[in-house]
Design an enzyme around this catalytic site. Structure first.
Site, short mmCIF file in Angstrom:
data_model
loop_
_atom_site.label_atom_id
_atom_site.label_comp_id
_atom_site.label_asym_id
_atom_site.label_seq_id
_atom_site.Cartn_x
_atom_site.Cartn_y
_atom_site.Cartn_z
N GLU A 145 -4.28 -20.96 -25.22
CA GLU A 145 -5.00 -21.60 -26.34
C GLU A 145 -6.44 -21.10 -26.52
O GLU A 145 -7.35 -21.91 -26.70
CB GLU A 145 -4.98 -23.12 -26.17
CG GLU A 145 -3.60 -23.69 -26.06
CD GLU A 145 -3.56 -25.22 -25.95
OE1 GLU A 145 -4.62 -25.84 -25.82
OE2 GLU A 145 -2.44 -25.77 -25.99
N ASP A 195 -0.13 -19.72 -26.95
CA ASP A 195 -0.92 -20.57 -27.87
C ASP A 195 0.00 -21.39 -28.78
O ASP A 195 1.20 -21.10 -28.89
CB ASP A 195 -1.87 -19.71 -28.72
CG ASP A 195 -3.18 -20.42 -29.04
OD1 ASP A 195 -3.19 -21.66 -29.15
OD2 ASP A 195 -4.22 -19.73 -29.15
N GLU A 263 7.11 -23.91 -25.41
CA GLU A 263 6.96 -25.37 -25.31
C GLU A 263 7.58 -26.05 -26.53
O GLU A 263 6.95 -26.87 -27.20
CB GLU A 263 5.46 -25.73 -25.23
CG GLU A 263 4.72 -25.02 -24.12
CD GLU A 263 3.24 -25.38 -24.01
OE1 GLU A 263 2.81 -26.36 -24.63
OE2 GLU A 263 2.53 -24.67 -23.30
C1 XIL Z 1 0.73 -31.39 -21.72
C2 XIL Z 1 1.67 -32.16 -20.80
O1 XIL Z 1 2.93 -32.20 -21.41
C3 XIL Z 1 1.15 -33.55 -20.56
O2 XIL Z 1 1.92 -34.19 -19.57
C4 XIL Z 1 -0.31 -33.51 -20.11
O3 XIL Z 1 -0.82 -34.81 -20.03
C5 XIL Z 1 -1.15 -32.70 -21.08
O4 XIL Z 1 -0.58 -31.41 -21.22
N1 XIL Z 1 -0.07 -27.26 -24.60
C6 XIL Z 1 0.13 -26.86 -23.30
C7 XIL Z 1 0.71 -27.80 -22.32
O5 XIL Z 1 -0.05 -25.67 -23.01
O6 XIL Z 1 0.20 -27.57 -21.03
C8 XIL Z 1 0.44 -29.22 -22.70
O7 XIL Z 1 1.16 -30.06 -21.80
C9 XIL Z 1 0.87 -29.46 -24.11
C10 XIL Z 1 0.10 -28.60 -25.07
#
Ligand code: XIL
Length: 541
Positions: A145, A195, A263
């Site tokens: 990010e 990202d 993700e």
């Molecule tokens: C999130 C997790 O899912 C949560 O449990 C935590 O509280 C915060 O982080 N982008 C990312 C991830 O790269 O690491 C994030 O994960 C979500 C957004």
């Protein structure tokens, strides 16, 4: 139990529902991943993870904060347990993440840490962690990010970098520094830049330019270019434009790097509820995405979902995963499993979410927020997060009269900050108006974006819409309220007039960078120039 053999089918007995594992369906295409949310999983979680997935990412355990909370004090116990369990289950492990502006200890790059010290902290962390897991992970999100949302000038990727503490202490070369340290620590792991919102064209272009330039500068670091892959997080919603997703996969693929979806989730419901229609639309969107992923299977190495079920998802209230709270597969699962069939069967469901509409009462309120006229106005929630990071949210009320629209927005959970010179990075509220509800791909007359920060400083896009605009703002604690009076410019409003409308709340981090964006309706990320995703107001007398 019916046996499911041909005999029993001939006798008209239903065969048992035996679902092919998702990982098997895509085994010739890419790995299928999901998160390991914590060290100990329930039976259901273990079942879903190991049945359908061939890869895993630790949801939190391998981030900088848990791995090195204090300088030099590395804590690998939990992460080791997770990685070893994943490998023991015959799955691949992906590492997430070596450098980020969230979930990282402040000592690494806080005020007072010199450039040299910050470089030392960054490289030591990245090298040590990569080395520790060497041979056990296939890849790393080296940097997470680092690019701004919708950067104005993506040709200049350095100017598009988030003003994070790493950026502030080291400067733009922190990007190559962390990748070089990771390669040193684990020469075998595929190194990714990761990202969110990479379906946004400008953000994707900035990433493209960064990876291109750094791979041209470092064509041979341990036998290959410095950056091996781009991770598209894929925190999507029903409004995600799948063509934009495809364009970005193609664009990154053209660099010769691999792409992974790292993700994936699709926000679709509200308040932990998912209607049947929403569940089908969500299924169609998953299906359309998987169709695209399949088409680019040559480029895509892994598709990882962010959540084993709706209950444990980080965005639980919007039911974004493929499995419900009871671990039953949702339409989303079947959409991913067999996209073509699912789309054919659910053609009508489309993947578009319904455009939200609020009914707006007639009246001319005072702008102090205390006017009783506001009381009966319906509340418009502004709480759908456009960014991966969740922050300030709020609710709005709207009134209208023959000359103006009146908007009152109350914002919660704000860490009020306006230190950034760029107004969009400050804690602020934005109102988008499309007077003729034309839903056009570019702003036309009668379209505008009005921004007011918690200290009542206003900014406008285009600048010409400023005339006749008034606002007030009052703040206390973590709550602030902004009231705006916005003159109509091209329409004579009447009972029943429908106006395109949206509201955005920008949440700044304590360091003064925008880290969250909450919206009422438009999750396209393009509200500042494209009105097609706005919700609507129906003006009522
Ligand atoms: C999130 C997790 O899912 C949560 O449990 C935590 O509280 C915060 O982080 N982008 C990312 C991830 O790269 O690491 C994030 O994960 C979500 C957004």
């Amino acid at each position: 139990m019916p046996s499911g053999s041909e005999d029993s089918m001939e006798e008209g007995v239903a065969p048992p529902l035996r679902i092919t594992p998702l990982k098997t369906v895509y085994e010739d295409d890419f790995l299928i991943g999901n998160v390991v949310p914590r060290q100990y999983l329930s039976e259901d979680e273990t079942y879903v993870l190991t049945t359908h997935h061939s890869a895993a990412t630790a949801e939190n355990a391998m981030k900088p904060q848990p791995l090195q909370p204090d300088k030099g004090n590395f804590k690998f116990e939990q992460a080791d347990a997770i990685v070893n369990a994943v490998l023991a289950a015959g799955m691949k492990m992906h590492g997430h993440t070596l450098a980020w502006h969230q979930q990282s200890p402040t000592w690494m790059n806080e005020e007072g840490v010199s450039r040299e010290e910050a470089i030392e902290n960054l490289t030591t962390h990245a090298r040590t962690v990569a080395e520790h897991f060497r041979g056990r992970v296939i890849s790393w999100d080296v940097l997470n990010e680092a690019i701004n949302d919708n950067p104005a000038n993506p040709a200049d990727w350095r100017a598009s970098l988030r003003q994070s503490r790493w950026y502030q202490t080291i400067g733009p070369d922190y990007v190559e520094i962390v990748f070089r340290a990771a390669r040193e620590g684990d020469p075998d792991a595929m190194l990714y830049y990761n990202d969110y919102n990479l379906d946004n064209r400008n953000k994707a272009l900035a990433v493209y330019n960064m990876v291109k330039e750094l791979n041209e500068k470092y064509p041979n670091v341990g036998g290959r270019p410095l950056i091996d892959g781009v991770g598209m997080q894929g925190h999507y919603s029903l409004q995600t434009n799948v063509t934009n997703v495809e364009d970005s996969i193609k664009r990154f693929g053209s660099l010769g790097v691999e792409v992974s979806v790292t993700e994936l989730d699709v926000q679709a419901g509200t308040d932990y509820e998912l209607t049947e229609t929403q569940a089908i639309s969500q299924g169609v969107l998953y299906a359309r995405l998987f169709n695209v992923f399949k088409k680019y299977a040559e480029t895509i190495a892994r598709v990882t979902m962010w959540g084993l079920n709706d209950d444990s998802s980080w965005r639980s209230e919007r039911s974004p995963t493929m499995f419900d709270a009871e671990f039953q597969p949702k339409p989303a699962f079947f959409g991913a499993l067999n996209p073509t069939v699912f789309i054919a069967q659910n053609q009508k469901g489309g993947s578009k979410s319904a455009v939200k509409q609020a009914q707006v009462h007639y009246g001319t309120p005072k702008l102090d927020g205390n006017d009783a006229l506001w009381d009966s106005a319906p509340e418009i929630p502004v709480n759908q997060h456009l960014t991966a990071w969740q922050g300030a949210t709020g609710s709005a009320k709207v009134l209208w009269d023959d000359k103006n629209l009146y908007v009152l927005v109350a914002v919660h959970n704000a860490v009020m900050n306006k230190t950034n010179a760029n107004p969009r990075e400050q804690d602020s509220v934005e109102v988008f108006i499309d007077e003729n509800n034309g839903k056009t791909g570019a702003f036309e007359k009668g379209d505008g974006q009005y921004r007011v920060n918690f200290d009542n400083e206003a900014s406008f896009n285009p600048a010409s819409i400023k005339s006749g605009f008034t606002s007030v703002a009052f703040a206390s604690g973590a709550v602030y309220t902004v009231a705006m009076r916005i003159p109509f410019k091209t329409i004579k409003p009447a009972n029943g007039t429908v106006v395109g409308f949206d509201i955005q709340i920008n949440g700044a981090s304590p360091q003064g960078m925008r880290q969250s964006v909450a919206m009422w309706n438009d999750l396209s990320g393009n509200s500042a120039g494209d009105t097609s995703g706005y919700g609507t107001l129906k003006l009522m007398k």
